[in-house]
Enzyme design. Structure first.
Site, PDB file in Angstrom:
ATOM      1  N   HIS A 107      86.861 -78.365  33.953  1.00 38.51           N
ATOM      2  CA  HIS A 107      85.597 -78.042  33.291  1.00 38.51           C
ATOM      3  C   HIS A 107      85.403 -76.537  33.261  1.00 38.51           C
ATOM      4  CE1 HIS A 107      84.880 -78.611  37.577  1.00 38.51           C
ATOM      5  NE2 HIS A 107      83.963 -77.665  37.482  1.00 38.51           N
ATOM      6  N   HIS A 109      82.335 -73.551  33.079  1.00 36.60           N
ATOM      7  CA  HIS A 109      80.914 -73.268  33.273  1.00 36.60           C
ATOM      8  C   HIS A 109      80.453 -72.241  32.235  1.00 36.60           C
ATOM      9  CE1 HIS A 109      80.774 -74.897  37.513  1.00 36.60           C
ATOM     10  NE2 HIS A 109      82.066 -74.629  37.429  1.00 36.60           N
TER      11      HIS A 109
END
Ligand code: 5GP
Length: 145
Positions: A107, A109
């Site tokens: 992922h 941010h």
């Protein structure tokens, strides 16, 4: 050691993709999903993931899946800029526990930054109000182009 390991299909982000855990969705396409971080390091903190890749981190992801994630990251960052008007935007990504990684599903941010306001604690600050997250998600979603 946590750079190596086996992808856990029951990690929290996989559950969010399958709709088994809630999230405040910002953007979704055939490959990627963006949603609000529930322990934001700054107001408006968004996470971007691939929906099918089983890469645990950047070192494992294939080119096409990485390209899809980064396209969505840029799209979301532009929308965050328009919707929330931050002074700056930090794009962050962690690989392995010693770097701060806590969820082993790749992922990125997207963290709005405000001049003079220090970054909040990573993955361990207070839980955000779900109503506020839903409002921010809607505002950012409305600015997606
Ligand atoms: P990492 O520490 O792996 O780089 O980032 C994981 C992120 O996921 C952290 O910023 C943490 O706040 C966030 N997070 C952890 N659990 C949940 C959850 O259940 N829902 C959402 N939306 N974010 C989560």
């Amino acid at each position: 050691m946590s750079l190596d390991g086996t992808y856990d299909p029951d990690n929290i982000f996989a559950k969010i993709v399958r709709g088994e855990a809630p999230s405040a969705k910002v953007y979704e396409d055939a490959d990627t999903l963006a949603f609000m971080d529930v322990f934001p390091q700054a107001s408006g903190h968004v996470l971007v993931i691939h929906k099918r890749s089983t890469a645990r981190n950047l070192l494992e992801v294939d080119d096409a899946d990485l390209a899809a994630v980064m396209r969505t990251t840029r799209k979301v960052a532009r929308a965050v800029r328009q919707a929330l008007k931050p002074d700056a935007i930090a794009i962050m990504q962690f690989n392995g526990a010693a770097s701060g990684q806590t969820v082993y599903h790749l992922h990125v941010h997207v963290i709005p930054r405000t001049e003079g306001v220090p970054l909040g604690r990573h993955a361990s600050g207070g839980m955000a109000d779900p109503k506020v997250l839903a409002e921010q998600a809607a505002a950012i979603a409305a600015a997606i182009r």
